[in-house]
Scaffold this active site. Structure first.
Site, PDB file in Angstrom:
ATOM      1  CB  THR A 117      -0.896   0.018   1.260  1.00  0.00           C
ATOM      2  OG1 THR A 117      -1.541   1.289   1.366  1.00  0.00           O
ATOM      3  CG2 THR A 117      -0.109  -0.205   2.535  1.00  0.00           C
ATOM      4  CE1 TYR A 141      -4.000  -2.048   5.104  1.00  0.00           C
ATOM      5  CE2 TYR A 141      -3.364   0.149   4.421  1.00  0.00           C
ATOM      6  CZ  TYR A 141      -3.740  -1.136   4.099  1.00  0.00           C
ATOM      7  OH  TYR A 141      -3.858  -1.511   2.786  1.00  0.00           O
TER       8      TYR A 141
END
Ligand code: UFG
Length: 331
Positions: A117, A141
């Protein structure tokens, strides 16, 4: 040869399965169906319901299906949730990925593609960000994904496994053939929220912050069509099978759109107005996050086919309509 797709019942994973099947691959999906849907898995793929950290199960899937590549999507993806419950993210994303890599090494699977990501970079500026930019995740995350990248790097140096980690920017849109799309309820992603509002599933939507240092004051993001993202994975698979070295590459289009530009595009696609309220900034949002994707283009030979905000939005809206009829048919 078979490709094992973890999280293949989820949003990006289900597009990947179609992409592979369309290319003539054998596909087995491993998904515990916590956020994914059985109906989202293409019928030609084999679905195994289970956990990626179940080494015995994954080992038997690999042996029975002669798996030569794993594409690993399974994981948790909600940034604020990761701030509220970091240990769950380190368990579900980092720890389980460690076990999956260990199983892949033990079973001799030579190729591994990992869903990473843009959140590994932390707050970027208006300039497109390259892979060698400073890594400074601002959420558990982002860190849970970065740690997985590092485990893959170290495992690939020690063992007979090569990997590609693709760092996604803002993935949006849906399969242009209407076979799958973003289906998770309670979505927070801008294009999905705007489409739901346009279709009356929400009474209004909010713009989170209008005082950012961007041309119109709202945040800018690099929205990439999910089908182009799936194509990048297929090319990465081909490259690894051809003996390509491990690689970390951004996946985005290298230009940003503001929140207001996205909402205008949804208005155009829908053909009517809907209620949009200007609100305060959302905690943790960076002003702009845009990819430099030169590496994906040169190393993977990736040429995006759907680099067009209106097309992304049209496909997302079309899927939202399909989802409405699916849900009403289910009562
Ligand atoms: N936004 C609104 N209103 C909404 C929803 C979003 O104004 O109702 C704005 C956000 O504030 C942000 C932009 O739209 O400025 C995009 O927000 P998203 O929630 O769609 O996406 P993010 O950029 O926050 O998140 C994306 C990925 C994450 C990834 C993150 C890190 O979806 O998986 O980028 O860069 F971790």
């Amino acid at each position: 040869m078979t490709v094992l797709v973890t999280g293949g019942a989820g949003y990006i994973g289900s597009h990947m399965v179609w992409e592979l099947l369309d290319a003539g691959e054998n596909v087995v999906v491993l998904d515990r169906l916590s956020t994914g849907f059985e109906w989202a898995v293409a019928p030609e793929a084999k679905l195994v319901v289970g956990d990626v950290a179940d080494g015995e199960l994954v080992g038997s899937i690999i042996r029975e299906n002669k798996v030569d590549a794993i594409i690993h999507f399974a994981g948790s993806i909600v940034v604020p949730e990761s701030v509220a419950d970091p240990l769950a993210y380190y368990e579900n994303n980092t720890s389980k990925t460690r076990t999956l890599i260990e199983t892949a090494v033990r079973e001799g699977v030579p190729n591994f593609i990992f869903s990473s990501t843009a959140a590994v970079y932390g707050g970027a500026g208006l300039e497109p960000v390259r892979e060698d930019a400073r890594l400074a995740p601002e959420s558990p995350y982002g860190l849970s994904k970065l740690m997985s990248e590092w485990m893959l790097r170290d495992a690939s140096l020690a063992h007979d496994i090569r990997y590609t980690a693709l760092r996604y920017f803002n993935v949006a849109g849906a399969d242009p053939k209407g076979r799958t799309g973003q289906s998770t309820p309670g979505a927070t992603h801008l294009i999905k929220v705007a489409c739901e509002t346009a279709l009356g599933k929400r009474p209004f939507m909010q713009v989170f912050g209008t005082d950012y240092p961007t041309p119109d004051g709202t945040c800018m993001r690099d929205y990439i069509h999910v089908s182009d993202l799936a194509a990048a994975h297929r090319l990465a698979l081909q490259r690894l099978r051809d003996g390509g070295q491990s690689l970390v590459a951004n996946c985005g289009y290298s230009h940003g759109y503001s929140v207001l530009e996205v909402i205008d595009s949804v208005r155009r696609a829908f053909g009517h107005d809907f209620e949009v309220r200007m609100g305060d900034r959302r905690a943790g949002d960076a002003a702009a996050v845009v990819a430099n994707s030169d590496l994906a283009r040169s190393e993977l030979g990736w040429t995006p086919q759907r680099d067009d905000l209106d097309q992304i939005v049209n496909d997302a809206l079309a899927w939202e309509r399909i989802l409405t009829s699916k849900n009403s048919a289910r009562g």
